[in-house]
Design a protein around this motif. Structure first.
Motif, PDB file in Angstrom:
ATOM      1  N   ARG A  87       0.854  -1.185   0.000  1.00 10.16           N
ATOM      2  CA  ARG A  87       0.000   0.000   0.000  1.00 10.16           C
ATOM      3  C   ARG A  87       0.889   1.233   0.000  1.00 10.16           C
ATOM      4  O   ARG A  87       1.661   1.435   0.936  1.00 10.16           O
ATOM      5  CB  ARG A  87      -0.925   0.015   1.214  1.00 10.16           C
ATOM      6  CG  ARG A  87      -1.883   1.210   1.244  1.00 10.16           C
ATOM      7  CD  ARG A  87      -2.832   1.114   2.436  1.00 10.16           C
ATOM      8  NE  ARG A  87      -3.708   2.260   2.563  1.00 10.16           N
ATOM      9  CZ  ARG A  87      -4.860   2.394   1.912  1.00 10.16           C
ATOM     10  NH1 ARG A  87      -5.256   1.451   1.076  1.00 10.16           N
ATOM     11  NH2 ARG A  87      -5.611   3.472   2.100  1.00 10.16           N
TER      12      ARG A  87
ATOM     13  N   SER B  72       1.364   5.316   0.044  1.00 11.24           N
ATOM     14  CA  SER B  72       0.704   6.532   0.514  1.00 11.24           C
ATOM     15  C   SER B  72       1.461   7.739   0.013  1.00 11.24           C
ATOM     16  O   SER B  72       2.678   7.693  -0.171  1.00 11.24           O
ATOM     17  CB  SER B  72       0.658   6.547   2.038  1.00 11.24           C
ATOM     18  OG  SER B  72      -0.163   5.518   2.540  1.00 11.24           O
TER      19      SER B  72
ATOM     20  N   GLY C 157      -7.594  10.275   0.405  1.00 12.10           N
ATOM     21  CA  GLY C 157      -7.558  10.308   1.858  1.00 12.10           C
ATOM     22  C   GLY C 157      -7.940  11.683   2.362  1.00 12.10           C
ATOM     23  O   GLY C 157      -8.948  12.249   1.966  1.00 12.10           O
TER      24      GLY C 157
ATOM     25  N   ASN D 241      -2.780  13.385   3.626  1.00 14.69           N
ATOM     26  CA  ASN D 241      -2.553  12.106   2.959  1.00 14.69           C
ATOM     27  C   ASN D 241      -3.576  11.977   1.850  1.00 14.69           C
ATOM     28  O   ASN D 241      -4.538  11.224   1.964  1.00 14.69           O
ATOM     29  CB  ASN D 241      -2.670  10.971   3.974  1.00 14.69           C
ATOM     30  CG  ASN D 241      -2.574   9.584   3.351  1.00 14.69           C
ATOM     31  OD1 ASN D 241      -3.127   8.624   3.862  1.00 14.69           O
ATOM     32  ND2 ASN D 241      -1.894   9.464   2.217  1.00 14.69           N
TER      33      ASN D 241
ATOM     34  N   ASN E 243      -3.834   7.345  -1.967  1.00 15.27           N
ATOM     35  CA  ASN E 243      -3.185   6.073  -1.667  1.00 15.27           C
ATOM     36  C   ASN E 243      -3.342   5.131  -2.858  1.00 15.27           C
ATOM     37  O   ASN E 243      -4.231   5.324  -3.715  1.00 15.27           O
ATOM     38  CB  ASN E 243      -3.824   5.436  -0.425  1.00 15.27           C
ATOM     39  CG  ASN E 243      -3.738   6.323   0.787  1.00 15.27           C
ATOM     40  OD1 ASN E 243      -2.665   6.559   1.322  1.00 15.27           O
ATOM     41  ND2 ASN E 243      -4.875   6.841   1.232  1.00 15.27           N
TER      42      ASN E 243
END
Length: 115
Positions: free
Chosen positions: A19, A21, A72, A76, A79
């Motif tokens: 994952r 970010s 997000g 952030n 993602n």
């Protein structure tokens, strides 16, 4: 000024997941489009996935059904969930943000998929 920093890359076996970010600092905006691009050694940077402010999605054919881009929060903003990774996914992955005529890039995070 906006700075983007990617995280979450690493070494994973084929079939595994990562994952990614993208963290944003500086003056935070609601970007028009956010996305992920990849660049393998000796190749040009290419689109992986994008998401617009309105939520429209676009994926490269090679990652459809395996990768999921999501938005997000302000710090952030985007993602990338990468599942069923393949050795050919090995590349440096870059976060990108568009706001009007301004185009922002992170420095990239390395993703290596072993067979």
């Amino acid at each position: 000024q906006v700075q983007l920093v990617e995280s979450g890359g690493g070494l994973v076996q084929a079939g595994g997941s990562l994952r990614l970010s993208c963290l944003a600092s500086g003056t935070i905006f609601s970007f028009d489009v956010m996305g992920w691009y990849s660049q393998a050694p000796g190749k040009q940077r290419e689109l992986v996935a994008t998401i617009t402010r309105g939520g429209s999605l676009n994926y490269a054919d090679s990652v459809k059904g395996r990768f999921t881009i999501s938005r997000g929060n302000a710090r952030n903003p985007v993602n990338l969930q990468m599942n069923s990774l393949k050795p050919e996914d090995t590349a440096v992955y870059y976060c990108n943000a568009l706001l009007g005529r301004n185009n922002y890039w992170g420095r990239g995070t390395q993703v290596t998929v072993s067979s």
